[in-house]
Design a protein around this motif. Structure first.
Motif, PDB file in Angstrom:
ATOM      1  N   LEU A 353       1.273  -0.937   0.036  1.00  0.00           N
ATOM      2  CA  LEU A 353       0.090  -0.365  -0.071  1.00  0.00           C
ATOM      3  C   LEU A 353       0.792   1.358   0.334  1.00  0.00           C
ATOM      4  O   LEU A 353       0.968   1.949  -0.747  1.00  0.00           O
ATOM      5  N   VAL A 354       1.800   1.463   1.093  1.00  0.00           N
ATOM      6  CA  VAL A 354       2.584   2.122   1.335  1.00  0.00           C
ATOM      7  C   VAL A 354       3.180   3.075  -0.883  1.00  0.00           C
ATOM      8  O   VAL A 354       3.603   3.368  -0.880  1.00  0.00           O
ATOM      9  N   GLU A 355       3.713   1.521  -1.430  1.00  0.00           N
ATOM     10  CA  GLU A 355       4.967   2.024  -2.377  1.00  0.00           C
ATOM     11  C   GLU A 355       3.550   2.244  -3.549  1.00  0.00           C
ATOM     12  O   GLU A 355       4.347   2.833  -4.121  1.00  0.00           O
ATOM     13  N   ARG A 356       2.321   1.804  -3.915  1.00  0.00           N
ATOM     14  CA  ARG A 356       1.420   1.770  -4.694  1.00  0.00           C
ATOM     15  C   ARG A 356       0.940   3.642  -4.360  1.00  0.00           C
ATOM     16  O   ARG A 356       1.159   4.128  -5.458  1.00  0.00           O
ATOM     17  N   LEU A 357       1.098   4.060  -3.118  1.00  0.00           N
ATOM     18  CA  LEU A 357       0.514   5.341  -2.655  1.00  0.00           C
ATOM     19  C   LEU A 357       1.247   5.967  -3.487  1.00  0.00           C
ATOM     20  O   LEU A 357       1.987   7.191  -3.738  1.00  0.00           O
ATOM     21  N   GLY A 358       3.149   5.790  -3.069  1.00  0.00           N
ATOM     22  CA  GLY A 358       3.894   6.296  -3.343  1.00  0.00           C
ATOM     23  C   GLY A 358       4.284   6.885  -5.345  1.00  0.00           C
ATOM     24  O   GLY A 358       5.749   8.153  -5.113  1.00  0.00           O
ATOM     25  N   THR A 359       3.477   5.517  -5.555  1.00  0.00           N
ATOM     26  CA  THR A 359       4.138   6.122  -7.450  1.00  0.00           C
ATOM     27  C   THR A 359       3.065   7.015  -7.605  1.00  0.00           C
ATOM     28  O   THR A 359       2.449   6.449  -9.072  1.00  0.00           O
ATOM     29  N   ARG A 360       1.688   7.047  -6.851  1.00  0.00           N
ATOM     30  CA  ARG A 360       0.352   7.803  -7.580  1.00  0.00           C
ATOM     31  C   ARG A 360      -0.034   9.367  -7.379  1.00  0.00           C
ATOM     32  O   ARG A 360       0.479   9.612  -6.760  1.00  0.00           O
TER      33      ARG A 360
END
Length: 560
Positions: A353-360
């Motif tokens: 979740l942290v990684e995905r939101l970091g790229t959005r």
């Protein structure tokens, strides 16, 4: 220590825990060969469509379409195994060296019935003479087969040198058929995973069912080298500590090499940790077929591992989509994660979740806070959350029940999301006081839709084998999914027959999803390069006045 400093420490330590527990290993490179070897040059041509100097090969199909480089590579149609398959209605023959440089042989010894006034003609690849380097060069450059017939229009016509054809031929001889770890000529050894902390009910619902199903589907033992081998399924029992699994798996593989792992259960619920097993499969090029786990990290290599879905990684992608699509004006102020760091699936989901939101793309970057479920200052930071804040709960069932019972929901109405995979879709894990606030990620159809279908499909097999359908919904799903893993594996193994190859099995598994008849997913599809059968999810909310029933909020969707 102040609340802010303590939370910062939780964030730093928490992310380290998430990284340490959830990160997998990259697939190791193949054994190094000399850069100028014929096999290496041939592999480059076969896989990438590149010459020795890394320039792309150029070709023209029989229908006049020009192709080059990767698009012209042999692997595009003949697959990594070299065993071919089909492109639409066109059969793509195998080009494994042991087959290519031997006379063609009909794959099926029995001929199908045809009308009396018709004559059946065997495919050219089954009746041709053996290829030589000369006829192979002619086939590749001019599209003329060893008997002088023109090849299919899809077959590219290249401009290869004799040396390049020799390199390509050298590589095809390294593609082995009929030889593989776990295959002794007459028997194909398979294994399934169970762990010391499985409950008896879970083993009965999964492993006992799988053993009987695979034994029933196995072909009989025969002495002919052209006959498919009989299957033997071994029960590999690991301890309860995932940290020891790599050593235990290596010892089991040394004791009895196996060709593939089928299904599998870990932990008390059967759906526990799996990353150490997947890393073993990827490192050893061992097909690992549809284990019962939610602990799936979709950022890690999955060449040899097939999963029912992306598990907690799908939950993470769903939460990220919701938080992006439904961000308040000005963006989120804070996003808090409550994570059980000792639970592998929870650690993976939170990290993803942290990684995905970091790229959005977002209006502004929120403050991230990671908390342990037993943090002493939980009530203090919870009470400060409002509509510009979000809370993601990564807690397994009993932990979520205890946490939501111990704490009251924030009065400021933040967005609250919880992983449905971690609680095995048990709505009772959410305390009544939280049910109006929480949304659950939900990969299956609603229970009143999927449970009767799963029970009917697996129940027919169970009844015919004097086995009982479980009474618990989670165990019914476990029965259905294990039965589906058996049928998918058996489907692929039957089509593989005596042409034993792990790479070939992986390719056949990509087309065997129609055998997964008893899953709880609304859609289940595999395919070339696809390793997660179900890609979509629902968001569920407690909707009735007593907040006792979960219903979808919106449509089923596939998050990015």
């Amino acid at each position: 220590m102040t609340t802010a400093r303590r939370a910062t420490r939780y964030l730093r330590v928490g992310l380290l825990l998430l990284t340490g527990l959830a990160a997998g290993q990259a697939r190791p490179e193949e054994p190094a060969a000399q850069a100028d070897s014929a096999v290496t040059r041939g592999a480059q041509l076969f896989r990438e469509g590149l010459r020795a100097d890394r320039s792309p090969v150029e070709a023209q199909r029989g229908n006049g379409v020009a192709v080059q480089g990767q698009e012209a590579a042999c692997i595009q149609c003949h697959r990594a195994s070299g065993m071919g398959g089909a492109e639409g209605s066109t059969a793509v023959p195998p080009i494994v060296g042991s087959i290519l440089f031997a006379p063609g042989r009909p794959v099926q010894p029995r001929q199908p019935r045809v009308f009396s006034h018709l004559t059946r003609q065997a495919p050219a690849a089954q009746i041709r003479p053996a290829y030589s380097l000369e006829t192979l060069l002619r086939a590749l450059n001019r599209g003329i087969g060893p008997t002088g017939q023109s090849m299919d229009a899809l077959m590219p016509r290249y401009q290869l040198t004799e040396a390049e054809v020799r390199d390509l031929a050298a590589y095809t001889t390294t593609l082995r058929i009929g030889e593989a770890p776990g295959h002794d000529g007459r028997t194909l050894h398979l294994a399934t995973i169970e762990t010391a902390d499985n409950t008896p009910a879970v083993r009965q619902a999964a492993t006992d069912l799988l053993v009987q199903c695979m034994a029933e589907r196995s072909p009989p033992a025969q002495d002919s080298p052209h006959a498919p081998p009989a299957w033997t399924l071994h029960r590999w029992q690991l301890g309860a500590d995932p940290a020891r699994w790599p050593t235990e798996l290596e010892a089991l593989q040394r004791q009895q090499p196996v060709f593939a792992l089928v299904s599998g259960i870990t932990g008390p619920t059967g759906r526990g940790a799996w990353q150490a097993i997947q890393q073993h499969c990827e490192r050893d090029a061992l097909p690992c077929v549809l284990p019962n786990t939610a602990s799936v990290d979709d950022s890690q290599p999955s060449v040899w591992s097939f999963h029912f879905s992306r598990g907690v990684s799908l939950d993470a992608a769903t939460m990220a989509e919701v938080l992006v699509e439904h961000a308040p004006p000005g963006g989120w102020r804070q996003i808090h994660l409550v994570v059980e760091p000792r639970h592998e699936g929870a650690a993976i989901g939170a990290r993803r979740l942290v990684e995905r939101l970091g790229t959005r793309p977002v209006v502004r970057r929120p403050e991230w806070w990671v908390h342990a479920p037993d943090a002493p200052d939980t009530a203090a930071w919870l009470s400060g959350l409002g509509k510009h804040d979000a809370l993601a709960l990564w807690l397994p069932g009993m932990a979520l029940s205890a946490w939501t019972t111990r704490h009251e929901p924030p009065p400021g109405a933040p967005r609250v999301l919880a992983s449905g995979e971690l609680i095995d879709l048990d709505a009772g894990a959410v305390a009544p006081s939280w049910r109006a606030a929480v949304q659950l990620t939900w990969p299956y159809a609603p229970i009143e839709r999927h449970l009767p279908r799963v029970a009917q499909n697996v129940g027919q097999w169970l009844q015919s084998h004097q086995r009982a359908l479980a009474s618990d919904p989670a165990l019914i799903r476990l029965q259905g999914h294990t039965y589906s893993a058996c049928e998918v594996t058996a489907n692929a193994l039957r089509r593989m027959g005596a042409r034993v190859s792990r790479a070939y099995l992986a390719e056949l598994l990509e087309g065997a999803e129609e055998a997964a008849t008893a899953t709880a997913y609304p859609r289940f599809t595999l395919g070339p390069g696809r390793r997660h059968g179900s890609q979509g999810t629902w968001l569920m909310r407690f909707t009735d006045p007593r907040h006792a029933r979960l219903q979808p909020e919106g449509d089923w969707f596939v998050p990015e």
